[in-house]
Write an enzyme that holds these catalytic residues in place. Structure first.
Site, PDB file in Angstrom:
ATOM      1  N   LYS A  69       1.077  -1.326   0.107  1.00 62.09           N
ATOM      2  CA  LYS A  69      -0.024   0.058  -0.009  1.00 62.09           C
ATOM      3  C   LYS A  69       0.748   1.430  -0.075  1.00 62.09           C
ATOM      4  O   LYS A  69       2.042   1.277   0.316  1.00 62.09           O
ATOM      5  CB  LYS A  69      -0.927  -0.051   1.174  1.00 62.09           C
ATOM      6  CG  LYS A  69      -2.091  -1.037   1.069  1.00 62.09           C
ATOM      7  CD  LYS A  69      -2.939  -1.109   2.372  1.00 62.09           C
ATOM      8  CE  LYS A  69      -4.103  -1.716   2.239  1.00 62.09           C
ATOM      9  NZ  LYS A  69      -4.909  -1.768   3.507  1.00 62.09           N
ATOM     10  N   TYR A 120     -12.582  -1.634  -3.556  1.00 62.36           N
ATOM     11  CA  TYR A 120     -13.161  -1.806  -2.311  1.00 62.36           C
ATOM     12  C   TYR A 120     -14.606  -1.621  -1.953  1.00 62.36           C
ATOM     13  O   TYR A 120     -15.215  -1.058  -1.062  1.00 62.36           O
ATOM     14  CB  TYR A 120     -12.427  -0.539  -1.466  1.00 62.36           C
ATOM     15  CG  TYR A 120     -11.181  -1.002  -0.664  1.00 62.36           C
ATOM     16  CD1 TYR A 120     -10.894  -2.218  -0.024  1.00 62.36           C
ATOM     17  CD2 TYR A 120     -10.074  -0.476  -0.940  1.00 62.36           C
ATOM     18  CE1 TYR A 120      -9.627  -2.649   0.557  1.00 62.36           C
ATOM     19  CE2 TYR A 120      -8.837  -0.541  -0.533  1.00 62.36           C
ATOM     20  CZ  TYR A 120      -8.638  -1.664   0.523  1.00 62.36           C
ATOM     21  OH  TYR A 120      -7.333  -2.250   1.010  1.00 62.36           O
ATOM     22  N   PHE A 156     -15.387   4.374   7.163  1.00 64.71           N
ATOM     23  CA  PHE A 156     -13.969   4.555   6.530  1.00 64.71           C
ATOM     24  C   PHE A 156     -13.625   4.595   5.040  1.00 64.71           C
ATOM     25  O   PHE A 156     -12.501   4.828   4.615  1.00 64.71           O
ATOM     26  CB  PHE A 156     -13.051   3.885   7.137  1.00 64.71           C
ATOM     27  CG  PHE A 156     -13.055   2.368   7.109  1.00 64.71           C
ATOM     28  CD1 PHE A 156     -12.688   1.561   5.782  1.00 64.71           C
ATOM     29  CD2 PHE A 156     -13.794   1.501   7.839  1.00 64.71           C
ATOM     30  CE1 PHE A 156     -12.754   0.087   5.457  1.00 64.71           C
ATOM     31  CE2 PHE A 156     -14.153   0.161   7.784  1.00 64.71           C
ATOM     32  CZ  PHE A 156     -13.807  -0.599   6.504  1.00 64.71           C
ATOM     33  N   ARG A 183      -2.813 -13.985   4.635  1.00 64.50           N
ATOM     34  CA  ARG A 183      -3.423 -13.400   5.636  1.00 64.50           C
ATOM     35  C   ARG A 183      -2.589 -13.393   7.025  1.00 64.50           C
ATOM     36  O   ARG A 183      -2.712 -12.507   7.762  1.00 64.50           O
ATOM     37  CB  ARG A 183      -4.676 -13.731   5.913  1.00 64.50           C
ATOM     38  CG  ARG A 183      -5.880 -13.472   4.893  1.00 64.50           C
ATOM     39  CD  ARG A 183      -6.424 -12.052   4.530  1.00 64.50           C
ATOM     40  NE  ARG A 183      -6.928 -11.481   5.561  1.00 64.50           N
ATOM     41  CZ  ARG A 183      -7.477 -10.421   5.733  1.00 64.50           C
ATOM     42  NH1 ARG A 183      -7.653  -9.460   4.607  1.00 64.50           N
ATOM     43  NH2 ARG A 183      -7.975  -9.735   6.615  1.00 64.50           N
ATOM     44  N   THR A 235      -5.687  -6.509  10.842  1.00 62.12           N
ATOM     45  CA  THR A 235      -6.113  -5.240  10.145  1.00 62.12           C
ATOM     46  C   THR A 235      -5.240  -4.091  10.993  1.00 62.12           C
ATOM     47  O   THR A 235      -4.787  -3.323  10.373  1.00 62.12           O
ATOM     48  CB  THR A 235      -7.495  -4.909  10.166  1.00 62.12           C
ATOM     49  OG1 THR A 235      -8.065  -6.035   9.515  1.00 62.12           O
ATOM     50  CG2 THR A 235      -7.803  -3.783   9.239  1.00 62.12           C
ATOM     51  N   ASN A 282      -1.908   0.381   6.938  1.00 62.55           N
ATOM     52  CA  ASN A 282      -1.408  -1.016   7.459  1.00 62.55           C
ATOM     53  C   ASN A 282      -0.642  -1.517   6.439  1.00 62.55           C
ATOM     54  O   ASN A 282      -0.498  -2.853   6.748  1.00 62.55           O
ATOM     55  CB  ASN A 282      -2.513  -1.764   8.021  1.00 62.55           C
ATOM     56  CG  ASN A 282      -3.745  -2.075   7.093  1.00 62.55           C
ATOM     57  OD1 ASN A 282      -3.427  -1.510   5.942  1.00 62.55           O
ATOM     58  ND2 ASN A 282      -4.669  -2.228   7.455  1.00 62.55           N
ATOM     59  N   HIS A 328      -2.388  -5.251   1.912  1.00 66.60           N
ATOM     60  CA  HIS A 328      -3.565  -5.987   1.489  1.00 66.60           C
ATOM     61  C   HIS A 328      -3.550  -7.542   1.133  1.00 66.60           C
ATOM     62  O   HIS A 328      -2.511  -7.700   0.326  1.00 66.60           O
ATOM     63  CB  HIS A 328      -4.409  -5.169   0.330  1.00 66.60           C
ATOM     64  CG  HIS A 328      -5.599  -5.790  -0.079  1.00 66.60           C
ATOM     65  ND1 HIS A 328      -6.774  -5.565   0.705  1.00 66.60           N
ATOM     66  CD2 HIS A 328      -5.633  -6.659  -1.138  1.00 66.60           C
ATOM     67  CE1 HIS A 328      -7.593  -6.238  -0.095  1.00 66.60           C
ATOM     68  NE2 HIS A 328      -7.070  -6.996  -1.014  1.00 66.60           N
ATOM     69  N   GLU A 334     -10.343  -9.927  -7.184  1.00 66.57           N
ATOM     70  CA  GLU A 334      -9.360  -8.977  -6.973  1.00 66.57           C
ATOM     71  C   GLU A 334      -8.329  -9.333  -7.961  1.00 66.57           C
ATOM     72  O   GLU A 334      -7.473  -8.295  -8.649  1.00 66.57           O
ATOM     73  CB  GLU A 334      -8.818  -8.774  -5.715  1.00 66.57           C
ATOM     74  CG  GLU A 334      -9.860  -8.378  -4.678  1.00 66.57           C
ATOM     75  CD  GLU A 334      -9.341  -8.460  -3.254  1.00 66.57           C
ATOM     76  OE1 GLU A 334     -10.090  -8.134  -2.437  1.00 66.57           O
ATOM     77  OE2 GLU A 334      -8.439  -8.968  -2.952  1.00 66.57           O
TER      78      GLU A 334
HETATM   79  N1  UDP Z   1      -9.640   0.336   7.362  1.00 67.36           N
HETATM   80  C1  UDP Z   1      -9.704   1.481   8.280  1.00 67.36           C
HETATM   81  N2  UDP Z   1     -10.681   1.748   9.265  1.00 67.36           N
HETATM   82  C2  UDP Z   1     -11.265   0.546   9.758  1.00 67.36           C
HETATM   83  C3  UDP Z   1     -11.179  -0.542   9.015  1.00 67.36           C
HETATM   84  C4  UDP Z   1     -10.407  -0.709   7.931  1.00 67.36           C
HETATM   85  O1  UDP Z   1      -9.246   2.703   7.567  1.00 67.36           O
HETATM   86  O2  UDP Z   1     -12.078   0.738  11.001  1.00 67.36           O
HETATM   87  C5  UDP Z   1      -9.053   0.343   6.093  1.00 67.36           C
HETATM   88  C6  UDP Z   1      -7.548  -0.571   6.270  1.00 67.36           C
HETATM   89  O3  UDP Z   1      -6.754   0.092   5.590  1.00 67.36           O
HETATM   90  C7  UDP Z   1      -7.945  -1.769   5.869  1.00 67.36           C
HETATM   91  C8  UDP Z   1      -8.919  -1.530   4.892  1.00 67.36           C
HETATM   92  O4  UDP Z   1      -9.576  -0.496   5.213  1.00 67.36           O
HETATM   93  O5  UDP Z   1      -7.030  -2.713   5.572  1.00 67.36           O
HETATM   94  C9  UDP Z   1      -9.810  -2.774   4.517  1.00 67.36           C
HETATM   95  O6  UDP Z   1     -10.635  -3.250   5.702  1.00 67.36           O
HETATM   96  P1  UDP Z   1     -10.867  -4.762   5.883  1.00 67.36           P
HETATM   97  O7  UDP Z   1     -11.752  -4.906   7.144  1.00 67.36           O
HETATM   98  O8  UDP Z   1     -11.251  -5.491   4.712  1.00 67.36           O
HETATM   99  O9  UDP Z   1      -9.248  -5.105   6.531  1.00 67.36           O
HETATM  100  P2  UDP Z   1      -8.272  -6.122   5.840  1.00 67.36           P
HETATM  101  O10 UDP Z   1      -8.935  -7.118   4.950  1.00 67.36           O
HETATM  102  O11 UDP Z   1      -7.223  -5.039   5.015  1.00 67.36           O
HETATM  103  O12 UDP Z   1      -7.505  -6.669   7.153  1.00 67.36           O
HETATM  104 MG    MG Z   2     -10.523  -7.067   3.492  1.00 68.59          MG
END
Ligand code: UDP
Ligand code: MG
Length: 137
Positions: A9, A49, A57, A85, A91, A112, A115, A126
């Protein structure tokens, strides 16, 4: 063999830790079958997304993802989706386990560093969002 989709990212590409993350991907046994550096438009980030479109968010996330270049990857190994993962970590970097990428490199819940697809269905959406068949080798 299974394929999953990964992104290095903007926060990570900006800090020039792309190479460090790629090294860990390969050390964990993944084969990189597709890779490119691209600058997403906000609209492209929103399409990627779309599952989060109702979340508070979403707008901030899509602006961040379009802020500067990302490196998109298709990576392959047995159990790739779950294993990637696991290597990424939780996350929120604050909750991520020692030894995970988000623990080591993540800045915040939003920024973070990486992805990863969360299921075979999301990987199937994706990977072709970014790669055509000739780009996966
Ligand atoms: N994110 C955020 N705030 C939140 C949750 C997620 O900014 O409360 C962002 C973060 O960059 C995350 C992405 O949105 O990686 C996608 O969220 P997801 O719940 O799918 O998490 P991931 O699959 O990336 O662990
Ligand atoms: Mg996700």
């Amino acid at each position: 063999m299974e394929r999953t989709f990964a992104i290095i990212k903007p926060d990570a590409v900006e800090r020039k830790i792309t190479g460090k993350i790629l090294e860990k991907i390969e050390a964990a046994g993944f084969t990189i079958v597709g890779m490119k550096r691209i600058l997403l438009s906000k609209e492209q980030a929103m399409g990627f997304y779309y599952v989060h479109k109702e979340r508070p968010f979403y707008d901030e996330l899509c602006s961040y993802m379009a802020r500067s270049p990302v490196v998109v990857l298709a990576i392959e190994k047995a159990n790739a989706i779950a294993d990637w993962r696991e290597l990424m970590g939780a996350t929120n970097p604050a909750d991520a386990e020692e030894g995970t990428l988000r623990k080591e490199f993540g800045i915040s819940l939003g920024e973070n560093s990486v992805h990863g697809s969360d299921s075979p269905e999301s990987a199937a959406y994706e990977i072709p969002y970014f790669f055509n068949a000739l780009e996966l080798v």
